[in-house]
Design a protein around this motif. Structure first.
Motif, PDB file in Angstrom:
ATOM      1  N   ASN A  51       0.851  -1.192   0.000  1.00  0.00           N
ATOM      2  CA  ASN A  51       0.000   0.000   0.000  1.00  0.00           C
ATOM      3  C   ASN A  51       0.887   1.242   0.000  1.00  0.00           C
ATOM      4  N   PHE A  52       0.910   1.939  -1.121  1.00  0.00           N
ATOM      5  CA  PHE A  52       1.742   3.138  -1.249  1.00  0.00           C
ATOM      6  C   PHE A  52       1.132   4.347  -0.541  1.00  0.00           C
ATOM      7  N   GLY A  53      -0.078   4.207  -0.043  1.00  0.00           N
ATOM      8  CA  GLY A  53      -0.703   5.273   0.740  1.00  0.00           C
ATOM      9  C   GLY A  53      -1.146   6.450  -0.122  1.00  0.00           C
ATOM     10  N   THR A  54      -1.191   7.613   0.505  1.00  0.00           N
ATOM     11  CA  THR A  54      -1.599   8.848  -0.156  1.00  0.00           C
ATOM     12  C   THR A  54      -0.377   9.738  -0.276  1.00  0.00           C
ATOM     13  N   VAL A  55      -0.070  10.175  -1.496  1.00  0.00           N
ATOM     14  CA  VAL A  55       1.113  11.013  -1.733  1.00  0.00           C
ATOM     15  C   VAL A  55       0.738  12.147  -2.670  1.00  0.00           C
ATOM     16  N   SER A  56       1.547  13.179  -2.678  1.00  0.00           N
ATOM     17  CA  SER A  56       1.318  14.286  -3.606  1.00  0.00           C
ATOM     18  C   SER A  56       1.826  13.897  -4.995  1.00  0.00           C
ATOM     19  N   SER A  57       1.333  14.584  -6.018  1.00  0.00           N
ATOM     20  CA  SER A  57       1.717  14.250  -7.390  1.00  0.00           C
ATOM     21  C   SER A  57       3.176  14.572  -7.693  1.00  0.00           C
ATOM     22  N   THR A  58       3.843  15.250  -6.806  1.00  0.00           N
ATOM     23  CA  THR A  58       5.264  15.571  -7.009  1.00  0.00           C
ATOM     24  C   THR A  58       6.192  14.526  -6.405  1.00  0.00           C
ATOM     25  N   VAL A  60       8.385  11.258  -5.738  1.00  0.00           N
ATOM     26  CA  VAL A  60       9.155  10.336  -6.564  1.00  0.00           C
ATOM     27  C   VAL A  60       9.717   9.219  -5.675  1.00  0.00           C
ATOM     28  N   ASN A  61       9.960   8.076  -6.296  1.00  0.00           N
ATOM     29  CA  ASN A  61      10.478   6.910  -5.580  1.00  0.00           C
ATOM     30  C   ASN A  61       9.714   6.641  -4.280  1.00  0.00           C
ATOM     31  N   VAL A  62       8.416   6.502  -4.434  1.00  0.00           N
ATOM     32  CA  VAL A  62       7.549   6.196  -3.288  1.00  0.00           C
ATOM     33  C   VAL A  62       7.672   4.698  -3.009  1.00  0.00           C
ATOM     34  N   ASP A  63       8.158   4.354  -1.817  1.00  0.00           N
ATOM     35  CA  ASP A  63       8.389   2.962  -1.445  1.00  0.00           C
ATOM     36  C   ASP A  63       7.332   2.470  -0.465  1.00  0.00           C
ATOM     37  N   ALA A  64       6.983   1.197  -0.587  1.00  0.00           N
ATOM     38  CA  ALA A  64       6.068   0.541   0.341  1.00  0.00           C
ATOM     39  C   ALA A  64       6.423  -0.942   0.380  1.00  0.00           C
ATOM     40  N   ASP A  65       6.071  -1.588   1.471  1.00  0.00           N
ATOM     41  CA  ASP A  65       6.348  -3.012   1.649  1.00  0.00           C
ATOM     42  C   ASP A  65       5.056  -3.768   1.913  1.00  0.00           C
ATOM     43  N   GLY A  66       5.010  -4.981   1.449  1.00  0.00           N
ATOM     44  CA  GLY A  66       3.942  -5.914   1.759  1.00  0.00           C
ATOM     45  C   GLY A  66       4.596  -7.223   2.153  1.00  0.00           C
ATOM     46  N   SER A 100      -8.789   4.962 -17.567  1.00  0.00           N
ATOM     47  CA  SER A 100      -7.748   4.849 -18.597  1.00  0.00           C
ATOM     48  C   SER A 100      -6.402   5.362 -18.095  1.00  0.00           C
ATOM     49  N   ASN A 101      -6.338   5.775 -16.850  1.00  0.00           N
ATOM     50  CA  ASN A 101      -5.102   6.303 -16.261  1.00  0.00           C
ATOM     51  C   ASN A 101      -4.289   5.170 -15.642  1.00  0.00           C
ATOM     52  N   LEU A 102      -2.993   5.167 -15.930  1.00  0.00           N
ATOM     53  CA  LEU A 102      -2.087   4.115 -15.451  1.00  0.00           C
ATOM     54  C   LEU A 102      -0.885   4.725 -14.743  1.00  0.00           C
ATOM     55  N   VAL A 103      -0.521   4.141 -13.603  1.00  0.00           N
ATOM     56  CA  VAL A 103       0.659   4.582 -12.848  1.00  0.00           C
ATOM     57  C   VAL A 103       1.632   3.405 -12.766  1.00  0.00           C
ATOM     58  N   PRO A 104       2.837   3.538 -13.349  1.00  0.00           N
ATOM     59  CA  PRO A 104       3.828   2.460 -13.285  1.00  0.00           C
ATOM     60  C   PRO A 104       4.338   2.233 -11.849  1.00  0.00           C
ATOM     61  N   TYR A 105       4.622   0.985 -11.554  1.00  0.00           N
ATOM     62  CA  TYR A 105       5.242   0.619 -10.273  1.00  0.00           C
ATOM     63  C   TYR A 105       6.074  -0.619 -10.497  1.00  0.00           C
ATOM     64  N   GLN A 106       6.861  -0.984  -9.497  1.00  0.00           N
ATOM     65  CA  GLN A 106       7.662  -2.195  -9.585  1.00  0.00           C
ATOM     66  C   GLN A 106       7.662  -2.908  -8.239  1.00  0.00           C
ATOM     67  N   LEU A 107       7.818  -4.239  -8.291  1.00  0.00           N
ATOM     68  CA  LEU A 107       7.922  -5.077  -7.096  1.00  0.00           C
ATOM     69  C   LEU A 107       9.282  -5.753  -7.085  1.00  0.00           C
ATOM     70  N   ARG A 146       7.885  -0.017  -5.360  1.00  0.00           N
ATOM     71  CA  ARG A 146       8.302   1.367  -5.614  1.00  0.00           C
ATOM     72  C   ARG A 146       7.485   1.939  -6.774  1.00  0.00           C
ATOM     73  N   VAL A 147       6.988   3.166  -6.554  1.00  0.00           N
ATOM     74  CA  VAL A 147       6.393   3.968  -7.617  1.00  0.00           C
ATOM     75  C   VAL A 147       7.440   5.018  -7.958  1.00  0.00           C
ATOM     76  N   PRO A 148       8.002   4.984  -9.186  1.00  0.00           N
ATOM     77  CA  PRO A 148       9.074   5.927  -9.525  1.00  0.00           C
ATOM     78  C   PRO A 148       8.618   7.387  -9.534  1.00  0.00           C
ATOM     79  N   SER A 149       7.364   7.618  -9.941  1.00  0.00           N
ATOM     80  CA  SER A 149       6.844   8.986  -9.998  1.00  0.00           C
ATOM     81  C   SER A 149       5.339   8.948  -9.779  1.00  0.00           C
ATOM     82  N   ALA A 150       4.840   9.896  -8.989  1.00  0.00           N
ATOM     83  CA  ALA A 150       3.399  10.012  -8.742  1.00  0.00           C
ATOM     84  C   ALA A 150       2.800  11.150  -9.569  1.00  0.00           C
TER      85      ALA A 150
END
Length: 167
Positions: A51-58, A60-66, A100-107, A146-150
């Motif tokens: 769960n990356f939570g709530t972040v501002s659109s600015t 970067v490199n938003v990290d979260a663990d599961g 139709s909006n997509l946000v890239p992330y990686q595990l 990790r979400v590289p950019s929000a």
């Protein structure tokens, strides 16, 4: 009178020795068997969401663990593969979606979150699965995200990833 005593004594001795003279034994052996099969369970204890939570659109490199929770027979080697999610063509294009909006992330399999740590479903040489060995108890296997950019429209985004254990 002596002869009666001798007869009684002789009869008593004969009775004592007769029981042991006719006793016999015999024995056999038998096997005790059990076959234990290996098993792994990855679904009884629910996974913890990334769960990356709530972040501002600015951000970067938003990290979260599961975490995944796996219980395998002791000394059973296993691998855990993660698929591309519902919106990725491969593990390098995973995306969370809203309309139709997509946000890239990686595990990732490690906290370092490098390209070598990307968690996917490729086995063998150059594979990107997680490998472990069963202990007979539930093992917590971290999943690092990790979400590289929000920098995307202000919406809530989701994806569903399937984890598969092979043993």
């Amino acid at each position: 009178m002596l002869s009666n005593k001798v007869r009684i004594l002789t009869l008593a001795l004969a009775t004592c020795f007769a029981g042991s003279a006719f006793a016999a034994t015999d024995s056999t052996t038998f096997n005790v068997k059990l076959t234990i099969t290996s098993t792994c369970d990855i679904h009884t204890t629910a996974a913890t969401d990334v769960n990356f939570g709530t972040v501002s659109s600015t951000a970067v490199n938003v990290d979260a663990d599961g975490a995944l929770n796996i219980n395998c027979t002791p000394q059973t080697a296993y691998t855990i593969a993660l698929d591309n999610g519902q919106n990725g063509a491969d593990v390098n294009t995973r995306k969370m979606k809203n309309g139709s909006n997509l946000v890239p992330y990686q595990l990732y399999r490690a906290t370092t979150r490098t390209a070598a740590d990307v968690w996917g479903s490729t086995t063998g040489a150059g594979g990107n699965v997680y490998s472990g060995s069963g202990t007979g108890a539930t093992q917590n296997v971290p999943v690092y995200g990790r979400v590289p950019s929000a920098n995307f429209p202000a919406l809530s985004y989701t994806d569903v990833v399937t984890a598969t254990v092979t043993y």
